[in-house]
Motif scaffolding. Structure first.
Motif, PDB file in Angstrom:
ATOM      1  N   VAL B  90      27.454  77.875  65.131  1.00  0.00           N
ATOM      2  CA  VAL B  90      26.397  78.206  65.872  1.00  0.00           C
ATOM      3  C   VAL B  90      25.072  78.158  64.549  1.00  0.00           C
ATOM      4  O   VAL B  90      25.437  78.889  63.604  1.00  0.00           O
ATOM      5  CB  VAL B  90      26.485  79.731  66.407  1.00  0.00           C
ATOM      6  N   VAL B  91      24.105  77.687  64.853  1.00  0.00           N
ATOM      7  CA  VAL B  91      22.887  77.602  63.943  1.00  0.00           C
ATOM      8  C   VAL B  91      21.846  78.456  64.703  1.00  0.00           C
ATOM      9  O   VAL B  91      21.428  78.063  65.866  1.00  0.00           O
ATOM     10  CB  VAL B  91      22.662  76.157  63.627  1.00  0.00           C
ATOM     11  N   LYS B  92      21.193  79.379  63.903  1.00  0.00           N
ATOM     12  CA  LYS B  92      20.126  79.966  64.353  1.00  0.00           C
ATOM     13  C   LYS B  92      18.878  79.661  63.325  1.00  0.00           C
ATOM     14  O   LYS B  92      19.218  79.852  62.374  1.00  0.00           O
ATOM     15  CB  LYS B  92      20.349  81.711  64.516  1.00  0.00           C
ATOM     16  N   GLY B  93      17.691  79.726  64.116  1.00  0.00           N
ATOM     17  CA  GLY B  93      16.536  79.448  63.162  1.00  0.00           C
ATOM     18  C   GLY B  93      15.368  79.153  63.802  1.00  0.00           C
ATOM     19  O   GLY B  93      15.322  79.576  65.072  1.00  0.00           O
ATOM     20  N   GLU B  94      14.528  78.303  63.228  1.00  0.00           N
ATOM     21  CA  GLU B  94      13.342  77.704  64.165  1.00  0.00           C
ATOM     22  C   GLU B  94      13.302  76.483  64.150  1.00  0.00           C
ATOM     23  O   GLU B  94      13.791  75.646  63.112  1.00  0.00           O
ATOM     24  CB  GLU B  94      11.961  78.082  62.798  1.00  0.00           C
ATOM     25  N   ALA B  95      12.713  75.978  64.961  1.00  0.00           N
ATOM     26  CA  ALA B  95      12.383  74.343  65.212  1.00  0.00           C
ATOM     27  C   ALA B  95      10.942  73.911  65.174  1.00  0.00           C
ATOM     28  O   ALA B  95       9.969  74.920  65.386  1.00  0.00           O
ATOM     29  CB  ALA B  95      12.713  74.193  66.601  1.00  0.00           C
ATOM     30  N   GLY B  96      11.001  72.921  64.431  1.00  0.00           N
ATOM     31  CA  GLY B  96       9.518  72.480  64.161  1.00  0.00           C
ATOM     32  C   GLY B  96       9.591  70.941  64.272  1.00  0.00           C
ATOM     33  O   GLY B  96      10.812  70.132  64.053  1.00  0.00           O
ATOM     34  N   MET B  97       8.477  70.235  64.148  1.00  0.00           N
ATOM     35  CA  MET B  97       8.395  68.941  64.168  1.00  0.00           C
ATOM     36  C   MET B  97       7.846  68.324  62.749  1.00  0.00           C
ATOM     37  O   MET B  97       7.250  69.332  61.916  1.00  0.00           O
ATOM     38  CB  MET B  97       7.254  68.345  65.089  1.00  0.00           C
ATOM     39  N   PRO B  98       8.430  67.442  62.155  1.00  0.00           N
ATOM     40  CA  PRO B  98       8.072  66.965  60.831  1.00  0.00           C
ATOM     41  C   PRO B  98       6.518  66.913  60.863  1.00  0.00           C
ATOM     42  O   PRO B  98       5.781  66.205  61.704  1.00  0.00           O
ATOM     43  CB  PRO B  98       8.549  65.653  60.711  1.00  0.00           C
ATOM     44  N   GLU B  99       5.780  67.178  59.818  1.00  0.00           N
ATOM     45  CA  GLU B  99       4.535  67.220  59.665  1.00  0.00           C
ATOM     46  C   GLU B  99       3.995  66.277  58.536  1.00  0.00           C
ATOM     47  O   GLU B  99       3.000  65.706  58.594  1.00  0.00           O
ATOM     48  CB  GLU B  99       4.074  68.705  59.510  1.00  0.00           C
ATOM     49  N   SER B 100       4.466  66.327  57.290  1.00  0.00           N
ATOM     50  CA  SER B 100       4.076  65.665  56.167  1.00  0.00           C
ATOM     51  C   SER B 100       4.526  64.405  56.285  1.00  0.00           C
ATOM     52  O   SER B 100       5.345  64.059  57.087  1.00  0.00           O
ATOM     53  CB  SER B 100       4.595  66.244  54.770  1.00  0.00           C
ATOM     54  N   THR B 101       3.740  63.254  55.918  1.00  0.00           N
ATOM     55  CA  THR B 101       3.907  61.896  55.904  1.00  0.00           C
ATOM     56  C   THR B 101       5.275  61.670  55.351  1.00  0.00           C
ATOM     57  O   THR B 101       6.290  60.921  56.297  1.00  0.00           O
ATOM     58  CB  THR B 101       2.866  61.134  55.194  1.00  0.00           C
ATOM     59  N   ARG B 102       5.692  62.082  54.257  1.00  0.00           N
ATOM     60  CA  ARG B 102       7.016  62.014  53.648  1.00  0.00           C
ATOM     61  C   ARG B 102       8.065  62.606  54.732  1.00  0.00           C
ATOM     62  O   ARG B 102       9.135  61.608  54.970  1.00  0.00           O
ATOM     63  CB  ARG B 102       7.212  62.582  52.409  1.00  0.00           C
ATOM     64  N   ASP B 103       7.850  63.487  55.351  1.00  0.00           N
ATOM     65  CA  ASP B 103       8.957  64.199  56.612  1.00  0.00           C
ATOM     66  C   ASP B 103       8.905  63.116  57.667  1.00  0.00           C
ATOM     67  O   ASP B 103      10.267  62.951  57.916  1.00  0.00           O
ATOM     68  CB  ASP B 103       8.547  65.590  56.571  1.00  0.00           C
ATOM     69  N   ILE B 104       7.878  62.623  58.066  1.00  0.00           N
ATOM     70  CA  ILE B 104       7.969  61.814  59.067  1.00  0.00           C
ATOM     71  C   ILE B 104       8.722  60.539  59.088  1.00  0.00           C
ATOM     72  O   ILE B 104       9.439  60.218  59.833  1.00  0.00           O
ATOM     73  CB  ILE B 104       6.325  61.668  59.764  1.00  0.00           C
ATOM     74  N   VAL B 105       8.339  59.953  57.803  1.00  0.00           N
ATOM     75  CA  VAL B 105       8.841  58.733  57.502  1.00  0.00           C
ATOM     76  C   VAL B 105      10.367  58.950  57.285  1.00  0.00           C
ATOM     77  O   VAL B 105      11.166  58.164  57.956  1.00  0.00           O
ATOM     78  CB  VAL B 105       8.390  58.142  55.975  1.00  0.00           C
ATOM     79  N   GLU B 106      10.833  59.989  56.552  1.00  0.00           N
ATOM     80  CA  GLU B 106      12.506  60.142  56.260  1.00  0.00           C
ATOM     81  C   GLU B 106      12.896  60.410  57.643  1.00  0.00           C
ATOM     82  O   GLU B 106      14.272  60.035  57.861  1.00  0.00           O
ATOM     83  CB  GLU B 106      12.417  61.607  55.388  1.00  0.00           C
ATOM     84  N   THR B 107      12.459  61.205  58.792  1.00  0.00           N
ATOM     85  CA  THR B 107      12.938  61.579  59.876  1.00  0.00           C
ATOM     86  C   THR B 107      13.137  60.294  60.740  1.00  0.00           C
ATOM     87  O   THR B 107      14.282  60.207  61.378  1.00  0.00           O
ATOM     88  CB  THR B 107      11.953  62.574  60.591  1.00  0.00           C
ATOM     89  N   LEU B 108      12.299  59.356  60.553  1.00  0.00           N
ATOM     90  CA  LEU B 108      12.077  58.318  61.658  1.00  0.00           C
ATOM     91  C   LEU B 108      13.381  57.532  61.171  1.00  0.00           C
ATOM     92  O   LEU B 108      13.803  56.665  61.800  1.00  0.00           O
ATOM     93  CB  LEU B 108      10.793  57.577  61.475  1.00  0.00           C
ATOM     94  N   GLU B 109      13.917  57.685  59.897  1.00  0.00           N
ATOM     95  CA  GLU B 109      15.129  56.846  59.284  1.00  0.00           C
ATOM     96  C   GLU B 109      16.470  57.582  59.550  1.00  0.00           C
ATOM     97  O   GLU B 109      17.373  56.665  59.419  1.00  0.00           O
ATOM     98  CB  GLU B 109      15.015  56.483  57.866  1.00  0.00           C
ATOM     99  N   LEU B 110      16.364  58.834  60.269  1.00  0.00           N
ATOM    100  CA  LEU B 110      17.773  59.263  60.434  1.00  0.00           C
ATOM    101  C   LEU B 110      18.343  58.340  61.798  1.00  0.00           C
ATOM    102  O   LEU B 110      17.603  58.201  62.769  1.00  0.00           O
ATOM    103  CB  LEU B 110      17.188  60.766  60.880  1.00  0.00           C
ATOM    104  N   PRO B 111      19.669  58.335  61.501  1.00  0.00           N
ATOM    105  CA  PRO B 111      20.316  57.848  62.847  1.00  0.00           C
ATOM    106  C   PRO B 111      20.746  58.659  63.804  1.00  0.00           C
ATOM    107  O   PRO B 111      21.751  59.322  63.978  1.00  0.00           O
ATOM    108  CB  PRO B 111      21.874  57.461  61.879  1.00  0.00           C
ATOM    109  N   ILE B 112      19.765  58.702  64.643  1.00  0.00           N
ATOM    110  CA  ILE B 112      20.191  59.709  65.949  1.00  0.00           C
ATOM    111  C   ILE B 112      19.646  58.765  67.210  1.00  0.00           C
ATOM    112  O   ILE B 112      18.940  58.062  67.406  1.00  0.00           O
ATOM    113  CB  ILE B 112      18.800  60.674  66.252  1.00  0.00           C
ATOM    114  N   PHE B 113      20.919  58.811  67.927  1.00  0.00           N
ATOM    115  CA  PHE B 113      21.024  57.981  68.964  1.00  0.00           C
ATOM    116  C   PHE B 113      21.142  58.632  70.446  1.00  0.00           C
ATOM    117  O   PHE B 113      22.546  59.022  70.844  1.00  0.00           O
ATOM    118  CB  PHE B 113      22.455  56.819  68.960  1.00  0.00           C
ATOM    119  N   PRO B 114      20.199  59.009  71.194  1.00  0.00           N
ATOM    120  CA  PRO B 114      20.454  59.928  72.234  1.00  0.00           C
ATOM    121  C   PRO B 114      21.270  59.146  73.196  1.00  0.00           C
ATOM    122  O   PRO B 114      21.141  57.862  73.390  1.00  0.00           O
ATOM    123  CB  PRO B 114      18.994  60.250  72.675  1.00  0.00           C
TER     124      PRO B 114
END
Lengths: 148, 148
Positions: B90-114
């Motif tokens: 179980v992970v408890k915490g806060e959720a957020g969307m990537p905000e910085s350009t670097r974070d957005i670019v890095e996030t888009l490269e993650l292998p997530i396949f819904p």
């Protein structure tokens, strides 16, 4: 998503009867409760009794959270590897312990076998306000990629 | 339950590193959020990025619930049929969307396949305050039966 999207992506909404069939097919579900203003999720082994979900637990935060008087949610999901279809079902409602003698006796006869050892002398029954579910084909390469 | 109970029933508490290993081993987890004062659970496909959990979603209640500013919970569980050991994390915490350009670019490269189709153009990252988990041997005949 709109109904049109659902059709496009092969998402089928389940009837309540289909939801119960799906819920009966699994052994582990997840109870969601609010404790001190925070969401909590506990995996539980359960059984379906009529159109209610019953599980056993010990004393502790799970029991306190379930019986806090706040609404609870119960989720089950699964994947059929052959048909490559995934499904999920969600029961929303209130949780309570059996109170009448008859209810206690009937509850004790239910076949609930928690995977995890420990004294689990409390029976909790979730009586739904709402039961929803869906089934969809698993996307081979992931979902539609967003435009960048 | 007490530590003594845990030992008696073969429950092992996982270290955060063991939790992350377990979480990385699965594909589907459940996001728990509070929406309008009620707990909600959504199954999601996710990936682990460092010590955060990232998933993709479309616009809708799941996104709104995750980003409501309330704390979120993320749960994963599994069963190893060979060793007959079940685990949950179980992970408890806060959720957020990537905000910085670097974070957005890095996030888009993650292998997530819904698994589920549909436009899922939003990336949500859960940054944990707390990561807990346990592993235990599945009881063959169910847990200790309560005294009647």
């Amino acid at each position: 998503m709109t109904d049109q999207d659902d059709a496009l992506y092969g998402i089928k909404h389940l009837t309540p009867a289909e939801c119960w069939d799906a819920i009966r097919s699994a052994e582990v579900g997840r109870l969601g409760v609010i404790i001190d203003g925070r969401p909590e999720i506990f995996p539980v082994n359960y059984t379906v009794d009529g159109e209610t979900v019953v599980f056993r637990t010990g004393e502790g935060t799970k029991l306190d959270g379930a019986l806090s008087g706040n609404p609870v949610v119960f989720e089950v999901d699964g994947l059929d590897p052959e048909s490559k279809r995934a499904w999920s079902a969600v029961v929303k409602g209130e949780a309570g312990m059996p109170e009448s003698t008859r209810d206690i006796v009937e509850t004790l006869e239910l076949p609930i076998f928690p995977w995890q050892g420990g004294i689990k002398s409390r029976y909790v029954r979730i009586v739904p306000d709402e039961v929803t579910g869906r089934r969809f084909r698993v996307q081979a390469g992931g979902a539609a990629t967003p435009r960048r």
